[in-house]
Design a protein around this motif. Structure first.
Motif, PDB file in Angstrom:
ATOM      1  N   ARG A   1       8.088   9.045  -2.042  1.00 39.50           N
ATOM      2  CA  ARG A   1       8.585   9.472  -3.346  1.00 39.50           C
ATOM      3  C   ARG A   1       7.452  10.082  -4.185  1.00 39.50           C
ATOM      4  O   ARG A   1       6.289   9.969  -3.843  1.00 39.50           O
ATOM      5  CB  ARG A   1       9.242   8.286  -4.049  1.00 39.50           C
ATOM      6  CG  ARG A   1      10.550   7.875  -3.356  1.00 39.50           C
ATOM      7  CD  ARG A   1      11.017   6.476  -3.682  1.00 39.50           C
ATOM      8  NE  ARG A   1      10.191   5.440  -3.103  1.00 39.50           N
ATOM      9  CZ  ARG A   1      10.652   4.275  -2.658  1.00 39.50           C
ATOM     10  NH1 ARG A   1      11.941   4.004  -2.718  1.00 39.50           N
ATOM     11  NH2 ARG A   1       9.823   3.377  -2.158  1.00 39.50           N
ATOM     12  N   LYS A   2       7.791  10.709  -5.284  1.00 41.66           N
ATOM     13  CA  LYS A   2       6.850  11.552  -6.041  1.00 41.66           C
ATOM     14  C   LYS A   2       5.634  10.790  -6.554  1.00 41.66           C
ATOM     15  O   LYS A   2       4.516  11.280  -6.499  1.00 41.66           O
ATOM     16  CB  LYS A   2       7.568  12.206  -7.224  1.00 41.66           C
ATOM     17  CG  LYS A   2       8.603  13.242  -6.822  1.00 41.66           C
ATOM     18  CD  LYS A   2       9.269  13.831  -8.058  1.00 41.66           C
ATOM     19  CE  LYS A   2      10.344  14.843  -7.677  1.00 41.66           C
ATOM     20  NZ  LYS A   2      11.037  15.381  -8.878  1.00 41.66           N
ATOM     21  N   LYS A   3       5.841   9.623  -7.113  1.00 42.81           N
ATOM     22  CA  LYS A   3       4.761   8.855  -7.724  1.00 42.81           C
ATOM     23  C   LYS A   3       4.492   7.627  -6.861  1.00 42.81           C
ATOM     24  O   LYS A   3       5.399   6.836  -6.612  1.00 42.81           O
ATOM     25  CB  LYS A   3       5.147   8.450  -9.153  1.00 42.81           C
ATOM     26  CG  LYS A   3       5.504   9.634 -10.049  1.00 42.81           C
ATOM     27  CD  LYS A   3       5.979   9.183 -11.413  1.00 42.81           C
ATOM     28  CE  LYS A   3       6.527  10.360 -12.217  1.00 42.81           C
ATOM     29  NZ  LYS A   3       5.527  11.405 -12.452  1.00 42.81           N
ATOM     30  N   VAL A   4       3.247   7.468  -6.425  1.00 40.78           N
ATOM     31  CA  VAL A   4       2.900   6.397  -5.494  1.00 40.78           C
ATOM     32  C   VAL A   4       1.945   5.420  -6.171  1.00 40.78           C
ATOM     33  O   VAL A   4       0.914   5.824  -6.728  1.00 40.78           O
ATOM     34  CB  VAL A   4       2.269   6.958  -4.206  1.00 40.78           C
ATOM     35  CG1 VAL A   4       2.046   5.837  -3.195  1.00 40.78           C
ATOM     36  CG2 VAL A   4       3.165   8.039  -3.600  1.00 40.78           C
ATOM     37  N   HIS A   5       2.287   4.154  -6.126  1.00 41.97           N
ATOM     38  CA  HIS A   5       1.482   3.090  -6.721  1.00 41.97           C
ATOM     39  C   HIS A   5       0.159   2.969  -5.976  1.00 41.97           C
ATOM     40  O   HIS A   5       0.113   3.108  -4.758  1.00 41.97           O
ATOM     41  CB  HIS A   5       2.272   1.778  -6.638  1.00 41.97           C
ATOM     42  CG  HIS A   5       1.717   0.664  -7.446  1.00 41.97           C
ATOM     43  ND1 HIS A   5       1.833  -0.651  -7.060  1.00 41.97           N
ATOM     44  CD2 HIS A   5       1.036   0.643  -8.619  1.00 41.97           C
ATOM     45  CE1 HIS A   5       1.264  -1.429  -7.956  1.00 41.97           C
ATOM     46  NE2 HIS A   5       0.770  -0.668  -8.914  1.00 41.97           N
ATOM     47  N   ALA A   6      -0.923   2.695  -6.696  1.00 45.15           N
ATOM     48  CA  ALA A   6      -2.272   2.750  -6.122  1.00 45.15           C
ATOM     49  C   ALA A   6      -2.452   1.953  -4.828  1.00 45.15           C
ATOM     50  O   ALA A   6      -3.000   2.484  -3.852  1.00 45.15           O
ATOM     51  CB  ALA A   6      -3.297   2.314  -7.163  1.00 45.15           C
ATOM     52  N   PRO A   7      -2.037   0.678  -4.747  1.00 44.41           N
ATOM     53  CA  PRO A   7      -2.232  -0.035  -3.473  1.00 44.41           C
ATOM     54  C   PRO A   7      -1.526   0.645  -2.301  1.00 44.41           C
ATOM     55  O   PRO A   7      -2.062   0.684  -1.191  1.00 44.41           O
ATOM     56  CB  PRO A   7      -1.626  -1.420  -3.757  1.00 44.41           C
ATOM     57  CG  PRO A   7      -1.705  -1.573  -5.234  1.00 44.41           C
ATOM     58  CD  PRO A   7      -1.465  -0.198  -5.788  1.00 44.41           C
ATOM     59  N   SER A   8      -0.335   1.198  -2.560  1.00 44.94           N
ATOM     60  CA  SER A   8       0.397   1.890  -1.501  1.00 44.94           C
ATOM     61  C   SER A   8      -0.257   3.216  -1.153  1.00 44.94           C
ATOM     62  O   SER A   8      -0.345   3.594   0.016  1.00 44.94           O
ATOM     63  CB  SER A   8       1.851   2.133  -1.920  1.00 44.94           C
ATOM     64  OG  SER A   8       2.509   0.912  -2.197  1.00 44.94           O
ATOM     65  N   ALA A   9      -0.728   3.932  -2.165  1.00 45.20           N
ATOM     66  CA  ALA A   9      -1.374   5.219  -1.930  1.00 45.20           C
ATOM     67  C   ALA A   9      -2.627   5.057  -1.082  1.00 45.20           C
ATOM     68  O   ALA A   9      -2.960   5.923  -0.275  1.00 45.20           O
ATOM     69  CB  ALA A   9      -1.728   5.874  -3.264  1.00 45.20           C
ATOM     70  N   ASN A  10      -3.309   3.933  -1.257  1.00 45.94           N
ATOM     71  CA  ASN A  10      -4.531   3.661  -0.493  1.00 45.94           C
ATOM     72  C   ASN A  10      -4.264   2.838   0.763  1.00 45.94           C
ATOM     73  O   ASN A  10      -5.191   2.518   1.498  1.00 45.94           O
ATOM     74  CB  ASN A  10      -5.536   2.921  -1.378  1.00 45.94           C
ATOM     75  CG  ASN A  10      -6.085   3.804  -2.474  1.00 45.94           C
ATOM     76  OD1 ASN A  10      -6.664   4.837  -2.200  1.00 45.94           O
ATOM     77  ND2 ASN A  10      -5.893   3.403  -3.710  1.00 45.94           N
ATOM     78  N   TRP A  11      -3.020   2.492   0.987  1.00 41.43           N
ATOM     79  CA  TRP A  11      -2.610   1.680   2.136  1.00 41.43           C
ATOM     80  C   TRP A  11      -3.389   0.360   2.213  1.00 41.43           C
ATOM     81  O   TRP A  11      -3.733  -0.129   3.281  1.00 41.43           O
ATOM     82  CB  TRP A  11      -2.698   2.481   3.440  1.00 41.43           C
ATOM     83  CG  TRP A  11      -1.589   3.474   3.460  1.00 41.43           C
ATOM     84  CD1 TRP A  11      -1.608   4.753   2.982  1.00 41.43           C
ATOM     85  CD2 TRP A  11      -0.241   3.244   3.885  1.00 41.43           C
ATOM     86  NE1 TRP A  11      -0.366   5.326   3.096  1.00 41.43           N
ATOM     87  CE2 TRP A  11       0.492   4.436   3.649  1.00 41.43           C
ATOM     88  CE3 TRP A  11       0.415   2.150   4.448  1.00 41.43           C
ATOM     89  CZ2 TRP A  11       1.849   4.555   3.948  1.00 41.43           C
ATOM     90  CZ3 TRP A  11       1.758   2.277   4.760  1.00 41.43           C
ATOM     91  CH2 TRP A  11       2.458   3.464   4.503  1.00 41.43           C
ATOM     92  N   ALA A  12      -3.632  -0.190   1.026  1.00 38.37           N
ATOM     93  CA  ALA A  12      -4.243  -1.513   0.935  1.00 38.37           C
ATOM     94  C   ALA A  12      -3.119  -2.556   0.879  1.00 38.37           C
ATOM     95  O   ALA A  12      -3.009  -3.342  -0.057  1.00 38.37           O
ATOM     96  CB  ALA A  12      -5.126  -1.605  -0.298  1.00 38.37           C
ATOM     97  N   CYS A  13      -2.270  -2.525   1.891  1.00 37.81           N
ATOM     98  CA  CYS A  13      -1.050  -3.341   1.899  1.00 37.81           C
ATOM     99  C   CYS A  13      -1.344  -4.839   1.819  1.00 37.81           C
ATOM    100  O   CYS A  13      -0.593  -5.599   1.207  1.00 37.81           O
ATOM    101  CB  CYS A  13      -0.240  -3.052   3.160  1.00 37.81           C
ATOM    102  SG  CYS A  13       0.071  -1.292   3.434  1.00 37.81           S
TER     103      CYS A  13
END
Length: 322
Positions: free
Chosen positions: A165-177
């Motif tokens: 989706r258009k806006k990605v939350h920082a932990p998800s954007a960095n794949w720091a799951c």
């Protein structure tokens, strides 16, 4: 006279593909569900196509003789969903199987209360992961580790759709799951998040916790720590990672305000005050919405007015200064 019955056993082709995911009668909170199907040797040899269907999405695979398992994430609607798998062989014969799942959200009438047959069934058990490890990296990364690139995360291959989706939350954007989904090392479930989820949210947004929790009035989702009622922790097409546009989100619970006009009758020349469809004088370039006047988290005024205004006339003067 004795009758003798002769039984002639002829070889026949039996299709018995296995649906690995989603788990039957499981509850989901995201708008995507991962579908995974394992084929038998006969199906691999004789197959032509494999179709995945939900009420919201569709995908077709052509057969690959080197491939035994097929996976795809499909969109699901709020409430009950039927995930249907259709296998077609070279003679045109079709075999169909399906599983029923439930997407839970209090933001939709059809999904606010799952029927009793649906349960939370985490997929990441040791048993399930054993069946996936031939194709997928099932390692658990350290909590503080950020992969060099999304593709280097073991989560990426299955869960990349969560950042689509258009806006990605920082932990998800960095794949720091693993910062939010902790591997607790149990055999029956892994990567659970705490309930309420605010324990994780406030570990980064600690300033917000200090401000909101010291207000006189705290909005329900905030006071109970259920940030994910309104916000999607992975990504969103809406501002602030909201699960719906602001006005639609607020009126999901406050349905009595959904007429589009404020409850204060006679506010302006006998008319009610609009709640949308007008420009917001206090925030140029944005449309008037519920949060133009009300703070969705906390306030020192009983109507959750912004800026801790303690009287109705002060909130009006944000826009009506003359």
């Amino acid at each position: 006279m004795k009758r003798i019955f002769l039984f002639l056993f002829l070889p026949f082709l039996s299709y018995g593909f296995e649906i690995l995911a989603p788990i039957k009668n499981s509850i989901h909170e995201e708008e995507f569900a991962t579908v995974s199907v394992k084929l038998t040797k006969d199906e691999i040899d004789k197959g032509v196509s494999l179709e995945f269907k939900t009420d919201k999405d569709y995908f077709m695979f052509g057969m690959d003789p080197e491939r035994k398992v097929y996976c795809k994430s499909l969109k699901i609607k709020p409430g009950t969903n039927i995930v249907e798998i259709i296998y077609t062989d070279g003679d045109g014969k079709q075999t169909k199987k399906s599983v029923e799942i439930f997407r839970y959200s209090i933001l939709y009438k059809v999904s606010e209360e799952p029927p009793s047959k649906f349960e939370e069934k985490p997929f990441h058990t040791r048993k399930n992961e054993e069946r996936c490890k031939n194709c997928h990296d099932m390692r658990s990364l350290p909590e503080d580790m950020i992969p060099e690139s999304p593709e280097k995360s073991p989560c990426y291959s299955c869960h990349k759709v969560l950042t689509s989706r258009k806006k990605v939350h920082a932990p998800s954007a960095n794949w720091a799951c693993n910062y939010c989904h902790i591997d607790v090392g149990l055999s029956y479930q892994r990567y659970e998040t705490p309930f309420p989820i605010s324990e994780k949210c406030f570990s980064c947004h600690e300033y917000r916790e200090k401000v909101w929790m010291n207000k006189k009035y705290v909005h329900g989702p905030t006071s109970t720590g259920q940030c994910n009622i309104c916000h999607n922790p992975h990504s969103s097409n809406n501002i602030f990672f909201l699960k719906k546009p602001i006005w639609n989100l607020c009126t999901s619970c406050h349905a009595e305000k959904a007429s589009g006009t404020h409850v204060l009758a006679g506010f302006v020349f006998g008319k009610s005050h609009p709640t949308r469809g007008r420009p917001d004088p206090s925030r140029p370039g944005r449309e008037l919405v519920c949060s133009s006047c009300h703070n969705p988290h906390a306030s020192n005024y009983k109507y959750m007015f912004n800026n801790d205004y303690t009287g109705d006339r002060y909130i009006c003067q944000m826009c009506h200064k003359k």
